[in-house]
Design a protein around this motif. Sequence first.
Motif, PDB file in Angstrom:
ATOM      1  N   GLU A  32      30.043  83.602   7.621  1.00 30.65           N
ATOM      2  CA  GLU A  32      29.995  82.817   6.380  1.00 30.65           C
ATOM      3  C   GLU A  32      31.404  82.485   5.889  1.00 30.65           C
ATOM      4  O   GLU A  32      31.664  81.367   5.418  1.00 30.65           O
ATOM      5  N   LYS A  33      32.331  83.433   6.003  1.00 29.19           N
ATOM      6  CA  LYS A  33      33.714  83.177   5.605  1.00 29.19           C
ATOM      7  C   LYS A  33      34.325  82.077   6.460  1.00 29.19           C
ATOM      8  O   LYS A  33      35.014  81.170   5.945  1.00 29.19           O
ATOM      9  N   SER A  34      34.073  82.132   7.762  1.00 31.28           N
ATOM     10  CA  SER A  34      34.604  81.111   8.660  1.00 31.28           C
ATOM     11  C   SER A  34      34.043  79.734   8.328  1.00 31.28           C
ATOM     12  O   SER A  34      34.768  78.729   8.339  1.00 31.28           O
ATOM     13  N   GLU A  67      44.096  77.971   6.581  1.00 32.40           N
ATOM     14  CA  GLU A  67      43.797  78.584   7.881  1.00 32.40           C
ATOM     15  C   GLU A  67      44.189  80.052   7.909  1.00 32.40           C
ATOM     16  O   GLU A  67      43.548  80.872   8.584  1.00 32.40           O
ATOM     17  N   GLU A  68      45.260  80.421   7.165  1.00 31.41           N
ATOM     18  CA  GLU A  68      45.726  81.807   7.168  1.00 31.41           C
ATOM     19  C   GLU A  68      44.847  82.736   6.342  1.00 31.41           C
ATOM     20  O   GLU A  68      45.100  83.937   6.286  1.00 31.41           O
ATOM     21  N   PRO A  87      43.093  89.736  13.310  1.00 37.47           N
ATOM     22  CA  PRO A  87      41.974  90.532  13.836  1.00 37.47           C
ATOM     23  C   PRO A  87      40.624  89.844  13.636  1.00 37.47           C
ATOM     24  O   PRO A  87      39.735  89.930  14.506  1.00 37.47           O
ATOM     25  N   GLU A  88      40.461  89.159  12.498  1.00 37.45           N
ATOM     26  CA  GLU A  88      39.195  88.459  12.259  1.00 37.45           C
ATOM     27  C   GLU A  88      39.020  87.307  13.245  1.00 37.45           C
ATOM     28  O   GLU A  88      37.901  87.048  13.711  1.00 37.45           O
ATOM     29  N   ARG A  89      40.115  86.628  13.571  1.00 33.51           N
ATOM     30  CA  ARG A  89      40.023  85.547  14.559  1.00 33.51           C
ATOM     31  C   ARG A  89      39.605  86.088  15.921  1.00 33.51           C
ATOM     32  O   ARG A  89      38.785  85.480  16.618  1.00 33.51           O
ATOM     33  N   ALA A  92      35.494  86.722  20.069  1.00 33.36           N
ATOM     34  CA  ALA A  92      34.670  87.608  20.900  1.00 33.36           C
ATOM     35  C   ALA A  92      33.187  87.394  20.615  1.00 33.36           C
ATOM     36  O   ALA A  92      32.349  87.364  21.533  1.00 33.36           O
ATOM     37  N   LEU A  93      32.840  87.209  19.328  1.00 32.59           N
ATOM     38  CA  LEU A  93      31.446  86.969  18.960  1.00 32.59           C
ATOM     39  C   LEU A  93      30.939  85.662  19.551  1.00 32.59           C
ATOM     40  O   LEU A  93      29.826  85.600  20.092  1.00 32.59           O
TER      41      LEU A  93
END
Length: 514
Positions: free
Chosen positions: A442-444, A468-469, A474-476, A481-482
């Motif tokens: 949802e954040k993305s 973008e920052e 780590p979230e990217r 990976a997801l």
Amino acid sequence: MTVQEVRLCGLLLQEHFGEVVEKVGVHLLRTGAQTLRAIAHESDTPLDLVKKSLCVLVQHGMCEFKRGRRGPTLYGDTGELVVEEVLQRGHMTMSDAVRTVADRLTHNMEEGRSMEYTEVVSAFSKLVETHFLQRCPPVADLGTAPPAPQGPGAATAPAPSLADSHPDRYTLPPIKLTGRGKRRHPSEDSDGESRRVKRAKMDTSESSGDKGIYWQVNFDRFHQHFRDQAIVSAVASKLDQTSSEIVRTMLRMSEVTTTANAACTQPLSANEIFRALPPSYSITRPVLEQYLSLLVDDPMEFVGKSGESGGGMYVVNLHKALASLARATLESVVQERFGSRSARIFRLLLRKRHLEQKQVEDFAMIPAKEAKDMLYTLLSVNLVQLQEIPKTPDHAPSRTFYLYTVNPLPTARLLLQHCYKTVANLIERRLYETKENKRLLEKSQRIEAILASLQATGAEASQLTEVEEMITAPERQQLQALRNHVNKLDSSENQVDETIFLLESYINSTQTSR
């Protein structure tokens, strides 16, 4: 190209560019034009290596690239969007479909250009002509008429008609549609504007002359097309591209006249096939006859000869083709799960029907102990059956033949159930992964929406970078990976779905032919 020509080209590619380029090049020679991901999937080659191999082939003029939104479709982007709209809504009138598709295509065009309604009508007409779309039964036939009188002497209410029994299911209404698609603007996204557009469409549906005439997707026809594509791909893989194009032409000529459950297509003469071949395939009549003879004599028996008139009458054996494809699928499953030697035994039993254990050992050329273990393993998972034939009524073991056999139909049903379970597990896993990472997704999505809005308003690069920052490194990594994991699950689901379709088609064809 012939098998020997493909082999020679493969050796030349390997000598000059290496094994990976040779693998990709030979795959394209056998299958024809394909999308990037299809090449990687079907040739079992990593995507990055496929890209590099294609770059080499394009660089040396051995491969060409043609633009396509999602690969080649029968009726282009217009036909694809027509089917997509009807699928999403279940059913809709022709006038509504034409306007909606024209608006969508116009929105994606350059400023000053728009899509003519007549072009969408043409694509819609072709889809109906080839039976990919069909009329829904009239509303009165679906139970909206007044209820029949009750009581013992009352007349029985007529059964609702089905789409297959509708006499006009492929008849186009005489609609009046003129105009062009309209471009959407950001100001039209409000609820009030949406309701206004909806009312306008209802009014124009009445004025177009097709009010109450709804269309739906003919799934049986799509299944028939997918079956034909599988047959054509199998011929291209076994023989060559020219043979597959001949079979494709035969299937295309009889696609409307052949029923979904027919064992073979309508007979076609060699003269008819020759006249219907695409002009790009400069095949002479003698060469065509040689190819037809090759197809008839091939052990797969995809093509059969049913007469001698008109230079010979030929049919595509649909049931035999599906049986051959199903057997190849079963053999592939056994090889992947139990190894090449077990697959050799399984293939041997499919061809010989009934064999004793000693015969299996001799024919398969496998040591007795290994052959025994493999047979018992296959027997334990119901891929192989054991049939007892007693010599005497007392069923004494010393006077009984024990024959191993494979029954393709029950084995296909067993594998089909495993496929259903696999797809369900893949869906559950994908839903679980999405649920576990719901907050991050949802954040993305919020950040992507903000970036799209800023880009539309012409924001500065510093503002875009600042937004973008908002997602940390780590979230990217977690997001990437997801996405990779979900893509693999989606790809696996599609592959299993292809196997399900093939097995279901074989089972239905076998039951119908009995």
